[in-house]
Design a protein around this motif. Structure first.
Motif, short mmCIF file in Angstrom:
data_model
loop_
_atom_site.label_atom_id
_atom_site.label_comp_id
_atom_site.label_asym_id
_atom_site.label_seq_id
_atom_site.Cartn_x
_atom_site.Cartn_y
_atom_site.Cartn_z
N TYR A 1 -57.72 15.63 15.72
CA TYR A 1 -56.85 14.97 14.76
C TYR A 1 -55.47 15.60 14.88
N SER B 1 -54.35 10.53 14.56
CA SER B 1 -54.75 10.94 15.90
C SER B 1 -53.64 10.52 16.84
N SER C 1 -52.98 15.82 20.54
CA SER C 1 -54.35 16.20 20.90
C SER C 1 -54.38 17.02 22.19
#
Length: 186
Positions: A79, A92, A97
């Motif tokens: 997340y 996201s 990430s």
């Protein structure tokens, strides 16, 4: 490793001193109630904890936030943010990430992410690499770095080729840079 070099440790110590004084406990922020998971550089935080032992708790908290912010092996992304007030994860983003993966010390999760990335690339599912529908050399560069770190030369090579696609070759002052000359997006 970059962090093993004394000059980097010196600057980290210098910067950390101000951070430790301003934020003695992770999650006890005055200005913000959330943190980007990509900011949680566990390696750097461990170096800070060597110098400021009171930060060992922050390393544990950051590691827990990262561990629980992992979406899972089927969709191996992190997340983007953790909200301290609600205790929930938010959003996201592929770039955030990838940075979280780079900052994580979990080698298995890194490998799973790169394998997932390769699987999608080979199926021409390129949308996963775009940020709001736009290609990014930053995404390609960091994904390539992560692929190298896990020993996946195939994905690393593909990412390098994608970056090279955006290299400006005959653009006068812009030659050698990255972007789209026609639209002047650099």
């Amino acid at each position: 490793s970059l962090w093993g070099d004394y000059k980097y440790k010196y600057f980290l110590i210098k910067i950390s001193y101000g951070v430790v004084k301003q934020y003695p406990e992770l999650g006890n922020f005055q200005k913000s109630r959330e943190i980007n998971l990509s900011y949680l550089n566990i390696k750097a935080m461990k170096i800070i904890a060597e110098i400021f032992p009171e930060w060992e708790k922050n390393v544990r908290i950051a590691q827990q936030i990262l561990d629980e912010g992992y979406m899972g092996d089927i969709y191996p992304l992190y997340y983007e943010k953790y909200n301290f007030t609600t205790g929930k994860y938010e959003n996201s983003d592929i770039l955030q990430s990838i940075i979280a993966h780079l900052n994580s010390e979990d080698k298995e999760r890194k490998k799973k992410f790169v394998m997932w990335l390769e699987w999608n690339i080979l199926r021409e599912n390129d949308e996963i690499l775009k940020i709001k529908g736009v290609e990014s050399t930053a995404v390609y560069s960091l994904a390539g770095q992560l692929a190298l770190e896990t020993g996946n030369w195939k994905v690393s090579k593909i990412m390098k080729e994608r970056i090279d696609h955006f290299r400006i070759r005959d653009g006068g002052n812009f030659s050698g840079g990255y972007g789209v000359l026609e639209t002047e997006e650099f």
